[in-house]
Design a protein around this motif. Structure first.
Motif, PDB file in Angstrom:
ATOM      1  N   ARG A   4      -4.857  21.361 -23.467  1.00 46.19           N
ATOM      2  CA  ARG A   4      -5.372  22.567 -24.108  1.00 46.19           C
ATOM      3  C   ARG A   4      -6.672  22.337 -24.859  1.00 46.19           C
ATOM      4  O   ARG A   4      -7.439  23.262 -25.080  1.00 46.19           O
ATOM      5  N   TYR A   5      -6.910  21.122 -25.315  1.00 48.32           N
ATOM      6  CA  TYR A   5      -8.110  20.851 -26.109  1.00 48.32           C
ATOM      7  C   TYR A   5      -8.463  19.376 -26.014  1.00 48.32           C
ATOM      8  O   TYR A   5      -7.652  18.544 -25.596  1.00 48.32           O
ATOM      9  N   GLU A   6      -9.688  19.102 -26.408  1.00 44.77           N
ATOM     10  CA  GLU A   6     -10.197  17.730 -26.363  1.00 44.77           C
ATOM     11  C   GLU A   6     -10.670  17.338 -27.761  1.00 44.77           C
ATOM     12  O   GLU A   6     -11.307  18.122 -28.459  1.00 44.77           O
ATOM     13  N   ILE A   7     -10.334  16.136 -28.157  1.00 38.20           N
ATOM     14  CA  ILE A   7     -10.787  15.635 -29.461  1.00 38.20           C
ATOM     15  C   ILE A   7     -11.913  14.643 -29.225  1.00 38.20           C
ATOM     16  O   ILE A   7     -11.743  13.624 -28.553  1.00 38.20           O
ATOM     17  N   THR A   8     -13.083  14.987 -29.748  1.00 40.72           N
ATOM     18  CA  THR A   8     -14.243  14.112 -29.627  1.00 40.72           C
ATOM     19  C   THR A   8     -14.697  13.715 -31.020  1.00 40.72           C
ATOM     20  O   THR A   8     -14.132  14.146 -32.025  1.00 40.72           O
ATOM     21  N   ASP A   9     -15.736  12.907 -31.077  1.00 41.85           N
ATOM     22  CA  ASP A   9     -16.280  12.491 -32.366  1.00 41.85           C
ATOM     23  C   ASP A   9     -16.740  13.727 -33.139  1.00 41.85           C
ATOM     24  O   ASP A   9     -17.595  14.476 -32.671  1.00 41.85           O
ATOM     25  N   GLY A  10     -16.153  13.952 -34.301  1.00 46.06           N
ATOM     26  CA  GLY A  10     -16.523  15.109 -35.114  1.00 46.06           C
ATOM     27  C   GLY A  10     -15.527  16.251 -35.072  1.00 46.06           C
ATOM     28  O   GLY A  10     -15.635  17.209 -35.852  1.00 46.06           O
ATOM     29  N   THR A  11     -14.535  16.201 -34.174  1.00 48.64           N
ATOM     30  CA  THR A  11     -13.518  17.247 -34.129  1.00 48.64           C
ATOM     31  C   THR A  11     -12.648  17.168 -35.384  1.00 48.64           C
ATOM     32  O   THR A  11     -12.243  16.087 -35.797  1.00 48.64           O
ATOM     33  N   PHE A  12     -12.352  18.330 -35.981  1.00 47.82           N
ATOM     34  CA  PHE A  12     -11.489  18.330 -37.162  1.00 47.82           C
ATOM     35  C   PHE A  12     -10.484  19.473 -37.084  1.00 47.82           C
ATOM     36  O   PHE A  12     -10.604  20.388 -36.260  1.00 47.82           O
ATOM     37  N   ALA A  13      -9.474  19.394 -37.925  1.00 53.27           N
ATOM     38  CA  ALA A  13      -8.442  20.433 -37.994  1.00 53.27           C
ATOM     39  C   ALA A  13      -8.608  21.219 -39.286  1.00 53.27           C
ATOM     40  O   ALA A  13      -9.022  20.682 -40.315  1.00 53.27           O
TER      41      ALA A  13
END
Length: 506
Positions: A326-335
Motif C-alpha cells: 500500500r505504501y513505500e517508506i523512503t528516506d524522509g517518510t514520517f507518520a
C-alpha cells in the motif's frame, strides 16, 4: 542510632489507637454536605492532600449516620493515619472529626507535640506499609498498629524539631513547585520556537545577512514556485497521470504567495508537497500475536522523532507484507497520528520491518520542494495542530480524515532556508532537552529530600547543637524517660469523646 535519652516505644504504649467506621453506604440519610454536620474522613479525602491539618472530608455524617456506625469522634489534635488503600496517609484533626474503617487513629496526651507526631508518622510510612497484610490490598490491623515504634524525644526538643521541619519542608515544597512548573515552561518554549520557525521570525536576521538582490522576494518565490511545478510534474509522471486531467489538476491547486514584504515564502497544501497515505484503508484491526513484527501507533511515539519499538502490539509477517503493497517508506517518510491522539509525528526508519496503525497517516515529502525535517517541525507547530483539530470529524474518538489532512496549508521557504530553520530549531531544542534532563534529576533529588530531612530529624541530627546548648531541657524532669512516665499516668485520664446518646424515637 538515636540521641542519648530518647526512647523508642510501641505507639500503643503512648497513644490510644482508635479505629473508624462507616454507616450503611446505600442510605443517603447517613450522609451530609461537608462542614454541615459530623466531620468524617476517608483515605480518598487524603489523596493529593497537602495540608498538615484537616477539618472535614468530602462528606459529613448526619447524626443518624454517626449513631448507626462504629465511627468515633476524635478530639482536636488527634493523628489520623490511613491503614488501608493506602497505608500511611497522615493528617492532624483541626477539630473533632471521625473517620471510616480505613484509619487507625492515634490520640496522644498533651505530652506529645502533634506536629512532631505528624512528621514522625510521615517518616515511617514505608515501615507501616511493610507491616500491612492481606491479599486483595494490604491493611494495618489494630493490633499491629499498636506495635509501630514511636520515637519519643523530650517535649521541648519535640517542639524544636517540629518548628525546624515546618521551616525546612516549606522550602522543599516551594522548590518542588518551581521545578514542577518548568516542564510546562519548556513545552511552551518549544512551541514558541516552532511558531517562530514557521512564521519566518527565527531566520529573519539570517535572511538579512544573506544580502539577497533587490526585489528578491519575487525572484525567490518564483524559484519555489518552479520547484513546486517540477515536483508536481514528476508526481504526474510517477502516477501515470496527465496535467490536463481535470480531477488531477484540482488536487494540484496553484500555490498561494504569503503576503509579506520580508518573506519570500509561498503557501501550499500538504498534498501538493507530499504523498499522504492511509496505511490500512479498510481500518480492520490486524491479528495481534505475542511474538511477531512491531506494530506502531501513537503509544510508540515519545516525542518528535523518537520511536519506542518496545511498546505496543505485534503483528504477523503476512500482515506486514499486505501493508508494504500500500505504501513505500523512503528516506524522509514520517507518520502523523490522526485518530485518538492527534498530531504526533515521528520519522519512520528503514528497513521497513514494522506495521503501522490506521490511526496514523504515512507522509512522504517531495524532496525537490520540502525538507522532511522541516515539514515534521511544521506539522508539530500550533498553527498546523489547530488545522488538525478543526478538521476532526467525530464527536467521540477524535478522527482526522485523510482528506482534511491533505488540505493542511504549509508555509514553504526555499530549501536552503528550510535547512537553516531545522538547524536552529534543533539547536534550541537540544538546549531545552538539556534543561529538562537537569530538571528531572533535580526533581528526583527533591522528591527524596523530604524523607532524607525527616530521617535526619528523627536521628536527632537537626537538633544536635540545640541539645548541646540546652542540657537542662533534656534531662531530669524534662527527659524523655520522665516524659514517658507522665504520659502513662495521664493516659488513664485520657478518654475519647463519647458518642451522643441516640435520640429516642417519638
Amino acid at each position: 542510632m538515636i540521641p542519648e535519652g530518647w526512647l523508642d516505644q510501641p505507639i500503643g504504649d503512648i497513644a490510644n489507637v482508635v479505629a473508624g467506621g462507616t454507616p450503611t453506604a446505600g442510605n443517603p440519610d447517613n450522609f451530609a454536605a461537608p462542614g454541615s454536620e459530623v466531620a468524617w474522613l476517608t483515605p480518598a479525602d487524603l489523596s493529593k492532600y497537602k495540608s498538615k491539618f484537616i477539618s472535614h472530608g468530602a462528606r459529613d455524617l448526619t447524626q443518624e449516620g454517626y449513631n448507626s456506625s462504629s465511627a468515633k469522634l476524635m478530639p482536636k489534635g488527634s493523628l489520623l493515619f490511613s491503614s488501608r488503600a493506602p497505608i500511611g496517609y497522615v493528617v492532624i484533626a483541626a477539630n473533632p472529626i471521625c473517620t471510616n474503617q480505613g484509619f487507625k487513629n492515634f490520640v496522644f496526651t498533651e505530652q506529645v507535640d502533634s506536629t512532631y507526631a505528624f512528621y514522625y508518622l510521615k517518616s515511617i510510612r514505608d515501615l507501616a506499609e511493610s507491616l500491612g497484610s492481606g491479599t486483595t490490598f494490604k491493611e494495618l490491623s489494630g493490633a499491629t498498629a499498636k506495635t509501630i515504634p514511636f520515637r519519643l524525644a523530650p517535649l521541648a526538643e519535640q517542639k524544636v524539631i517540629a518548628d525546624k521541619l515546618d521551616e525546612l519542608l516549606v522550602q522543599v515544597e516551594s522548590t518542588k513547585a518551581r521545578l514542577d512548573a518548568i516542564p510546562a515552561i519548556l513545552k511552551s518554549f518549544r512551541q514558541s520556537v516552532l511558531a517562530a520557525a514557521v512564521s519566518g521570525k527565527l531566520t529573519e536576521e539570517w535572511r538579512e545577512g544573506m544580502q539577497l538582490p533587490a526585489n528578491n522576494n519575487d525572484a525567490l518565490r518564483n524559484k519555489i514556485y518552479n520547484a513546486w511545478l517540477e515536483a508536481r510534474n514528476a508526481e504526474f509522471d510517477r502516477k501515470g497521470k496527465q496535467p490536463k486531467t481535470q480531477t488531477w489538476l484540482t488536487k494540484f491547486s496553484e500555490p498561494q504567495f504569503i503576503k509579506s514584504a520580508s518573506l519570500s515564502w509561498i503557501s501550499l497544501s500538504l498534498e501538493n508537497i507530499a504523498e499522504v497515505v492511509d496505511p490500512n484503508p479498510s481500518h480492520r484491526m490486524p491479528k495481534y500475536v505475542t511474538d511477531g513484527i512491531p506494530f506502531i501507533s501513537s503509544e510508540n511515539i515519545q516525542t518528535i522523532n523518537k520511536l519506542d519499538f518496545n511498546k505496543g502490539k505485534k503483528i504477523t509477517n503476512e500482515e506486514l507484507v499486505k501493508q508494504k503493497t500500500r505504501y513505500e517508506i523512503t528516506d524522509g517518510t514520517f507518520a502523523f497520528t490522526r485518530i485518538g491522539t492527534i498530531g504526533k509525528s515521528v520519522l519512520l526508519p528503514s528497513p521497513h520491518e514494522y506495521g503501522i496503525s490506521h490511526a496514523m497517516a504515512v507522509v512522504t515529502p517531495y524532496k525537490t520542494i520540502i525538507d522532511s525535517s522541516f515539514l515534521i517541525l511544521t506539522m508539530n507547530c500550533t498553527t498546523i495542530l489547530k488545522q488538525a483539530t478543526d478538521g476532526i470529524q467525530s464527536v467521540g474518538v477524535p478522527d482526522l480524515g485523510i482528506g482534511k489532512m491533505k488540505g493542511f496549508k504549509i508555509p514553504v521557504p526555499t530549501l536552503v532556508e528550510q535547512t537553516e530553520i531545522v538547524r536552529r530549531v534543533e539547536e534550541l531544542f537540544a538546549l531545552a532537552d538539556k534543561v529538562e534532563a537537569q530538571v528531572n534529576a533535580a526533581q528526583l533529588r527533591v522528591n527524596n529530600l523530604t524523607q532524607s530531612i525527616l530521617a535526619k530529624a528523627f536521628r536527632g541530627e537537626l537538633t544536635a547543637d540545640w541539645r548541646a546548648a540546652n542540657p537542662e531541657l533534656i534531662s531530669g524532669e524534662n527527659s524523655a524517660e520522665a516524659l514517658l512516665k507522665r504520659i502513662k499516668a495521664e493516659r488513664e485520664a485520657l478518654s475519647v469523646k463519647k458518642k451522643p446518646a441516640k435520640k429516642a424515637k417519638a
